[in-house]
Design an enzyme around this catalytic site. Structure first.
Site, PDB file in Angstrom:
ATOM      1  N   ASN A  88      69.554  31.163  24.097  1.00  0.00           N
ATOM      2  CA  ASN A  88      69.861  32.836  23.972  1.00  0.00           C
ATOM      3  C   ASN A  88      69.679  33.514  25.363  1.00  0.00           C
ATOM      4  O   ASN A  88      68.754  33.769  25.973  1.00  0.00           O
ATOM      5  CB  ASN A  88      68.744  33.098  23.051  1.00  0.00           C
ATOM      6  CG  ASN A  88      69.009  34.761  22.674  1.00  0.00           C
ATOM      7  OD1 ASN A  88      69.737  35.542  23.422  1.00  0.00           O
ATOM      8  ND2 ASN A  88      68.466  35.011  21.748  1.00  0.00           N
ATOM      9  N   CYS A 143      69.763  42.494  22.910  1.00  0.00           N
ATOM     10  CA  CYS A 143      70.883  41.396  22.558  1.00  0.00           C
ATOM     11  C   CYS A 143      71.982  41.944  22.085  1.00  0.00           C
ATOM     12  O   CYS A 143      73.100  41.639  22.356  1.00  0.00           O
ATOM     13  CB  CYS A 143      70.565  40.133  21.580  1.00  0.00           C
ATOM     14  SG  CYS A 143      68.827  39.584  22.225  1.00  0.00           S
ATOM     15  N   HIS A 147      76.962  36.685  19.464  1.00  0.00           N
ATOM     16  CA  HIS A 147      75.623  36.489  20.491  1.00  0.00           C
ATOM     17  C   HIS A 147      74.999  35.241  20.107  1.00  0.00           C
ATOM     18  O   HIS A 147      74.881  34.873  18.898  1.00  0.00           O
ATOM     19  CB  HIS A 147      74.593  37.535  19.901  1.00  0.00           C
ATOM     20  CG  HIS A 147      73.403  37.491  20.479  1.00  0.00           C
ATOM     21  ND1 HIS A 147      72.939  37.043  21.707  1.00  0.00           N
ATOM     22  CD2 HIS A 147      72.250  37.630  19.864  1.00  0.00           C
ATOM     23  CE1 HIS A 147      71.775  36.945  21.999  1.00  0.00           C
ATOM     24  NE2 HIS A 147      71.175  37.057  20.680  1.00  0.00           N
TER      25      HIS A 147
HETATM   26  N1  ACO Z   1      58.220  23.372  18.566  1.00  0.00           N
HETATM   27  C1  ACO Z   1      57.484  22.791  17.452  1.00  0.00           C
HETATM   28  N2  ACO Z   1      56.969  23.665  16.343  1.00  0.00           N
HETATM   29  C2  ACO Z   1      57.096  24.908  16.386  1.00  0.00           C
HETATM   30  C3  ACO Z   1      58.039  25.509  17.368  1.00  0.00           C
HETATM   31  C4  ACO Z   1      58.552  24.634  18.541  1.00  0.00           C
HETATM   32  N3  ACO Z   1      59.103  25.163  19.690  1.00  0.00           N
HETATM   33  N4  ACO Z   1      57.868  26.951  17.298  1.00  0.00           N
HETATM   34  C5  ACO Z   1      57.152  26.966  16.161  1.00  0.00           C
HETATM   35  N5  ACO Z   1      56.720  25.747  15.539  1.00  0.00           N
HETATM   36  C6  ACO Z   1      56.046  25.553  14.434  1.00  0.00           C
HETATM   37  C7  ACO Z   1      55.262  26.819  14.063  1.00  0.00           C
HETATM   38  O1  ACO Z   1      53.957  26.875  14.620  1.00  0.00           O
HETATM   39  C8  ACO Z   1      54.976  26.439  12.464  1.00  0.00           C
HETATM   40  O2  ACO Z   1      53.953  25.546  12.324  1.00  0.00           O
HETATM   41  P1  ACO Z   1      53.004  25.558  10.945  1.00  0.00           P
HETATM   42  O3  ACO Z   1      53.896  25.493   9.867  1.00  0.00           O
HETATM   43  O4  ACO Z   1      52.012  24.405  11.267  1.00  0.00           O
HETATM   44  O5  ACO Z   1      52.425  26.828  11.238  1.00  0.00           O
HETATM   45  C9  ACO Z   1      56.243  25.711  12.176  1.00  0.00           C
HETATM   46  O6  ACO Z   1      56.966  25.275  13.364  1.00  0.00           O
HETATM   47  C10 ACO Z   1      57.407  26.718  11.371  1.00  0.00           C
HETATM   48  O7  ACO Z   1      57.453  27.775  12.370  1.00  0.00           O
HETATM   49  P2  ACO Z   1      58.238  28.949  11.908  1.00  0.00           P
HETATM   50  O8  ACO Z   1      58.240  30.377  12.574  1.00  0.00           O
HETATM   51  O9  ACO Z   1      58.266  29.228  10.336  1.00  0.00           O
HETATM   52  O10 ACO Z   1      59.864  28.284  12.025  1.00  0.00           O
HETATM   53  P3  ACO Z   1      61.226  28.944  11.773  1.00  0.00           P
HETATM   54  O11 ACO Z   1      61.842  27.964  10.799  1.00  0.00           O
HETATM   55  O12 ACO Z   1      61.124  30.274  11.078  1.00  0.00           O
HETATM   56  O13 ACO Z   1      61.803  28.774  13.046  1.00  0.00           O
HETATM   57  C11 ACO Z   1      62.621  30.358  14.963  1.00  0.00           C
HETATM   58  C12 ACO Z   1      61.328  29.468  14.126  1.00  0.00           C
HETATM   59  C13 ACO Z   1      63.205  29.092  15.455  1.00  0.00           C
HETATM   60  C14 ACO Z   1      62.082  31.228  15.997  1.00  0.00           C
HETATM   61  C15 ACO Z   1      63.350  30.912  13.883  1.00  0.00           C
HETATM   62  O14 ACO Z   1      62.579  31.893  13.249  1.00  0.00           O
HETATM   63  C16 ACO Z   1      64.393  31.850  14.705  1.00  0.00           C
HETATM   64  O15 ACO Z   1      65.323  31.376  15.239  1.00  0.00           O
HETATM   65  N6  ACO Z   1      64.453  32.917  14.392  1.00  0.00           N
HETATM   66  C17 ACO Z   1      65.292  34.001  15.051  1.00  0.00           C
HETATM   67  C18 ACO Z   1      64.559  34.683  16.267  1.00  0.00           C
HETATM   68  C19 ACO Z   1      65.670  34.786  17.358  1.00  0.00           C
HETATM   69  O16 ACO Z   1      66.842  34.427  17.538  1.00  0.00           O
HETATM   70  N7  ACO Z   1      65.164  35.560  18.400  1.00  0.00           N
HETATM   71  C20 ACO Z   1      65.900  35.831  19.374  1.00  0.00           C
HETATM   72  C21 ACO Z   1      65.890  37.209  20.052  1.00  0.00           C
HETATM   73  S1  ACO Z   1      66.503  37.993  18.672  1.00  0.00           S
HETATM   74  C22 ACO Z   1      68.270  37.744  18.518  1.00  0.00           C
HETATM   75  O17 ACO Z   1      68.901  37.162  19.614  1.00  0.00           O
HETATM   76  C23 ACO Z   1      68.906  37.514  17.208  1.00  0.00           C
END
Ligand code: ACO
Length: 349
Positions: free
Chosen positions: A306, A134, A276
């Protein structure tokens, strides 16, 4: 400017220009997005997720999905043709083509070589891919700036392009909801002290201790493709979302501050951040740290998700063509992704 006005060796002409005042400037932008829109509601039909969850955690409402048969190089070519048209140049005017992508058409040759041929570039025009995920567009822009300021190139095409829908696990709700397909391109050319527009600063970096937080394990030399790897989905994206989130907030803020310091500007002098587009909450946290509200950010995350290295040039192209970005305004670009590799740039438009 036409191809006939350019010397075959652009560096010979550039060596006669006033080196001290030579700068690099974005002279054309273009983008290309697939027609198919896949909304959060569409995903919720086959995945245990909801529009409410995806929107509240990420800010994403929909993403574009490339048509079957469309390749990374197809999107890149269309975005490039629009950027060249906007700059008044043709492929024959280019001295370098940089393609930032983690989804090349093939492992070999580079996607840049395919684009080089399709755009009709000269054989003394360099072309190569940059693998900085990215962060790739900021890496490409930094290369373009350095080539032009040093006099080694006159016109550089920088493309950010991704076909992420082909490398995500569509059964993994933690990753597939985030990504989309698209391409953006800019033509960077020389400018002098009398011109308003200029790339004022660029900064890059990597925290290699976080390589495991966002990775595709199989398909390279470590684990060549195999039936077993495919069955275990090790050829698809794996991510520790919370680790990436924390790294993004920290390093996007730090690398943006480095660019601002380099050109002596303060956050209140930035008219638009073109970030980004990963996650609305990441951008809010970065904005808080920098002292720039999201109302001064160009955002299209809600519509496209993204698109990795393509997200900055797509957002830039839309804002330029929509008249949002105006001559003389100061822009801040910042990006981070797998590696974790990150970068920023400050540009006077
Ligand atoms: N729908 C519903 N529930 C979900 C989903 C979904 N799509 N995805 C995860 N969950 C659940 C998980 O299973 C978890 O359930 P549990 O508590 O029963 O175990 C709960 O939601 C919380 O999951 P977390 O991973 O703790 O959720 P978080 O608040 O961290 O959000 C996310 C996850 C959105 C991926 C976040 O961590 C994020 O955006 N991180 C950055 C990653 C990113 O942007 N990557 C892209 C590439 S790198 C870049 O571009 C920066």
């Amino acid at each position: 400017m036409t191809s006939t006005q350019h010397p075959q060796d652009p560096t010979s002409a550039l060596r006669h220009e006033a080196g001290a005042s030579r700068g690099a400037r974005i002279i054309g932008t273009g983008s290309d997005l697939p027609e198919e829109i896949r909304t959060n509601f569409d995903l919720a039909r086959t995945l245990d997720t909801s529009d409410e969850w995806i929107r509240s955690r990420t800010g994403i409402g929909a993403r574009r999905i490339a048509a079957k048969g469309d390749k990374t190089s197809d999107m890149a070519r269309r975005a490039s043709q629009r950027a060249l048209e906007a700059s008044g140049l043709t492929g024959r005017d280019l001295d370098m083509i940089v393609v930032a992508t983690v989804t090349p058409d093939r492992p070999l040759p580079s996607t840049a070589s395919l684009i080089h041929h399709q755009l009709g570039a000269r054989t003394d025009c360099a072309a190569f891919d940059v693998a900085a995920a990215c962060g790739g567009f900021c890496y490409g822009l930094t290369l373009a700036r350095a080539q032009i300021e040093s006099g080694l190139a006159r016109y550089v095409l920088v493309i950010g392009v991704e076909l992420l829908s082909r490398i995500v696990d569509w059964t993994d709700r933690g990753t597939c909801v985030l990504f989309g397909d698209g391409a953006g391109a800019v033509v960077v050319g020389p400018t002098d002290a009398s011109s308003t527009g200029r790339v004022l600063a660029t900064a890059l970096g990597v925290d290699g201790s976080l390589t495991e937080s966002l990775t595709i394990v199989a398909g390279g030399s470590e684990e060549p493709p195999s039936d077993e790897a495919i069955a275990a989905k090790r050829h698809l994206v794996r991510m520790n979302g919370q680790e990436v989130f924390k790294a993004a907030v920290r390093y996007l803020s730090e690398v943006s501050a480095r660019s601002l310091t380099q050109c002596g500007l303060t956050p209140d002098q930035i008219d638009w951040v073109v970030p980004h587009q990963a996650n609305q909450r990441i951008l809010e946290a970065v904005g808080d740290r920098l002292g720039i509200p999201t109302s001064r950010m160009v955002l299209n995350l809600e519509r496209y998700g993204n698109t990795s290295s393509a997200s900055i040039p797509i957002a830039l192209d839309e804002a330029v063509r929509g008249g949002v970005i105006k001559p003389g305004q100061h822009l801040l670009f910042c990006a981070l992704g797998a590696g974790v590799a990150f970068g920023s740039a400050v540009v006077r438009w």
